[in-house]
Design a protein around this motif. Structure first.
Motif, mmCIF file in Angstrom:
data_model
loop_
_atom_site.group_PDB
_atom_site.id
_atom_site.type_symbol
_atom_site.label_atom_id
_atom_site.label_comp_id
_atom_site.label_asym_id
_atom_site.label_seq_id
_atom_site.Cartn_x
_atom_site.Cartn_y
_atom_site.Cartn_z
ATOM 1 N N ARG A 50 -15.358 -0.719 21.875
ATOM 2 C CA ARG A 50 -14.447 0.201 21.190
ATOM 3 C C ARG A 50 -13.074 0.086 21.838
ATOM 4 O O ARG A 50 -12.970 0.015 23.063
ATOM 5 N N THR A 75 -14.224 -0.147 16.383
ATOM 6 C CA THR A 75 -15.565 -0.104 16.964
ATOM 7 C C THR A 75 -16.339 -1.267 16.386
ATOM 8 O O THR A 75 -16.519 -1.354 15.163
ATOM 9 N N THR A 101 -21.183 -4.569 21.842
ATOM 10 C CA THR A 101 -20.544 -3.384 21.270
ATOM 11 C C THR A 101 -19.278 -3.097 22.077
ATOM 12 O O THR A 101 -19.330 -3.090 23.307
ATOM 13 N N SER A 153 -19.800 -3.700 16.613
ATOM 14 C CA SER A 153 -21.147 -4.010 17.096
ATOM 15 C C SER A 153 -21.616 -5.278 16.398
ATOM 16 O O SER A 153 -21.491 -5.403 15.171
ATOM 17 N N ASN A 181 -7.667 1.691 15.895
ATOM 18 C CA ASN A 181 -8.929 2.006 16.562
ATOM 19 C C ASN A 181 -10.039 1.147 15.976
ATOM 20 O O ASN A 181 -10.209 1.094 14.749
#
Length: 600
Positions: free
Chosen positions: A471, A439, A469, A441, A437
């Motif tokens: 995910r 994320t 950004t 930015s 996973n």
């Protein structure tokens, strides 16, 4: 297989005042249930290059070829300038169709050893896709007026599994619509110079040699380097990598090395002349393929170049001796500041040279330079249990200031020429679930300035900003024959620029003295399913395996043509649907990308 006869469709649209969608003129096909399906327009939002595409002085097909099993076998042909045709502007229209199953592919188009266009493809579906894209080629005018070997490389697999061939046509449109053209007198390639062997001249870094030597004309009065660079293979998603010392955080290979930062460098005689901090291109197979049907990513069909004005160096370069011109790509390294990268960045460059009409040898003062290495700050945070690391968060910031100035004297007298850049970068990368996973930015901003044609005008300044950004989370079942793998992804990114491109300005100052302004934002989300065994590892690229999501884009531009706005939204699934498509003869409001943890 879908057969391409785009030229007729394109010309019909031309005389109607716009470039036509070829959907009605391409053979339809049937899906597995026997239902007739029209090919899908998989498009990139683009402002028109002209108020009307009517009124050509002439037009001709530059290239028409089907790329099927084309690994290592590029198209090779000949370009000849049109006969009895007066022109000052040249636009290439790229038309592509495909049907079947395949990955996205990179296309490299060369005139001799000079790369003139880098493009990537959409991923086909069984019922067929098509797209058109237009590119202004006027900066290459000096090449367009003589015979050239045309080489287009598009390495493509084609067999019983990968059934999608790419049918490509490039049509040149010539216009005689202004009298202020001042194109470069000479264009020199920074490339492998492999056209004599019928190969594309792209350089692969860091393994290849990206340094060449040229002797410039003694009377050169301006010189600009244009660079094309894109990360591929292990470097396709460089912006989600980690500094090398953190690749073992989760005791697996989920994290790639060499940091999420990249810098492309232009070197003259081994000295840094300028840099590019690249825009994160996301190919149509990137992050989640479900995000890019039917709206593809920004710069998908026209990978952007960056420009460095090397005119302050002409006092050195016009001495009648050979000088080296080199390209390099580096990443952040916590021990050495800048370090190596993975394989492979594909790069090539061109040196555009304008000569002094007076013919005197160009001289110059010593260059006043500031080109210290960028400064970085890295803040890591690892959360662990008693048995293993559970998450990794990395904050990385960097900035660089660079400038070169000298007084260059030609037959028209002395002229202070300068090139300067100021760049800033910040990213927050968060990894959980053993790195599965992610994320991300990141914000990259910059300004650059170069000296105008007039001796007494202030430097011309350009700015850019590209926040992003996204995910992703993925799951892979233990038994892929009984359950699907899944990718869940969301994306929010923008490209904001206020610029006067150096090459366009020097080629036609009266048309490009006003800044070109662009604001565009893309948002999207996708849930993508596939069975790993369905196509022997090719199932992930088959939309029939299941996808759901949506993509939305706002686009607002001010250019030499005028103003333009567009807002589109698509719902993706087994049958992608364009639910919003609004065009405006004005600029539009573009919402800001939402960055996680990064200030404005």
């Amino acid at each position: 297989m879908l057969v391409l006869f785009i030229v007729a469709a394109f010309q019909l649209g031309l005389y109607a005042g716009c470039i036509a969608s070829p959907a009605a003129l391409i053979s339809t096909s049937r899906d597995e249930s026997g239902v007739v399906k029209a090919p899908l327009d998989v498009f990139e939002v683009q402002a028109p290059l002209r108020a009307s595409y009517k009124g050509t002085s002439c037009e001709q097909v530059v290239l028409q070829h089907t790329f099927a099993g084309s690994y290592g076998t590029p198209y090779v042909g000949t370009y000849s300038p049109p006969d009895d045709c007066d022109f000052t502007t040249t636009i290439f229209n790229l038309s592509v169709t495909s049907s079947g199953i395949n990955y996205d592919r990179l296309g490299l188009i060369y005139f001799g050893d000079v790369e003139v266009w880098r493009t990537t493809t959409a991923m086909p579906v069984r019922t067929g896709i098509f797209w058109n894209y237009q590119k202004d080629m006027t900066i290459f005018d000096t090449l367009l007026r003589s015979e050239q070997k045309v080489i287009m490389s598009m390495d493509n697999l084609y067999d019983s599994v990968f059934t999608g061939a790419y049918n490509v046509t490039i049509t040149a449109l010539y216009y005689n619509d202004h009298q202020t053209l001042s194109p470069a007198d000479l264009i020199l390639p920074i490339s492998t110079q492999s056209s004599a062997r019928d190969k594309a001249s792209v350089i692969s870094l860091p393994d290849g040699n990206a340094t060449v030597s040229f002797t410039l004309p003694r009377n050169a009065e301006r010189a600009v380097v244009s660079v094309l660079a894109s990360g591929n293979g292990a470097e396709e998603f460089w912006f989600r990598n980690v500094p090398t010392e953190y690749t073992g955080t989760f005791n697996n290979s989920a994290l790639r090395a060499y940091s999420p930062f990249r810098e492309v460098q232009v070197l003259i005689d081994g000295v840094l002349a300028g840099v590019g901090w690249p825009f994160p291109i996301i190919f149509t197979g990137g992050i989640s393929p479900g995000l890019w049907v039917p709206i593809v990513g920004v710069h998908t069909y026209d990978v952007p170049s960056f420009e460095v004005d090397i005119s302050p160096w002409l006092g050195i370069l016009c001495d009648g001796k050979p000088h080296s011109f080199g390209l390099a790509v580096v990443g952040y390294d916590s021990k050495t500041t800048l370090g190596t990268i993975g394989s492979n960045w594909w790069v090539s460059g061109s040196v555009f040279v304008w000569k002094d009409a007076g013919g005197n040898q160009t001289t110059g003062t010593a260059i006043q330079s500031s080109s210290a290495e960028p400064s970085f700050q890295l803040t890591p945070n690892i959360i662990s249990t008693s048995n293993a690391n559970t998450s990794l968060e990395l904050h990385l910031s960097g900035q660089r200031v660079l400038s070169h100035t000298s007084t260059i004297t030609t037959s028209s007298g002395p002229h202070i020429l300068s090139w300067s850049q100021s760049l800033f970068y910040y990213s927050i990368n968060n990894y959980t679930a053993n790195g599965s996973n992610k994320t991300i930015s990141a914000l990259t901003t910059g300004t650059s300035s170069f000296s105008p044609s007039s001796k007494y005008s202030p430097p011309i300044k350009s700015t850019f900003s590209y926040p992003i950004t996204f995910r992703t989370s993925s799951t892979t079942p233990i038994d892929a024959t009984t359950a699907n793998s899944t990718i869940v992804a969301s994306l929010d990114r923008s490209l904001l620029s206020n610029s006067i491109p150096i090459l366009s300005y020097l080629t036609s100052p009266s048309l490009f003295a006003i800044p070109q302004v662009l604001a565009t934002r893309q948002t999207g989300s996708s849930v993508y399913y596939w069975n790993d065994t369905y196509y022997e590892f090719a199932g992930a690229i088959d939309p029939a395996m299941g996808t759901s999501g949506s993509t939305e884009q706002w686009y607002s531009a001010v250019s030499k043509v005028g103003v333009y706005g567009r807002h589109v939204k698509a719902i993706d699934g087994y049958e992608p649907v364009l639910v919003v498509d609004e065009e405006f003869p004005t600029t539009i409001a573009v919402p800001e990308t939402e960055l996680v943890g990064i200030g404005k």
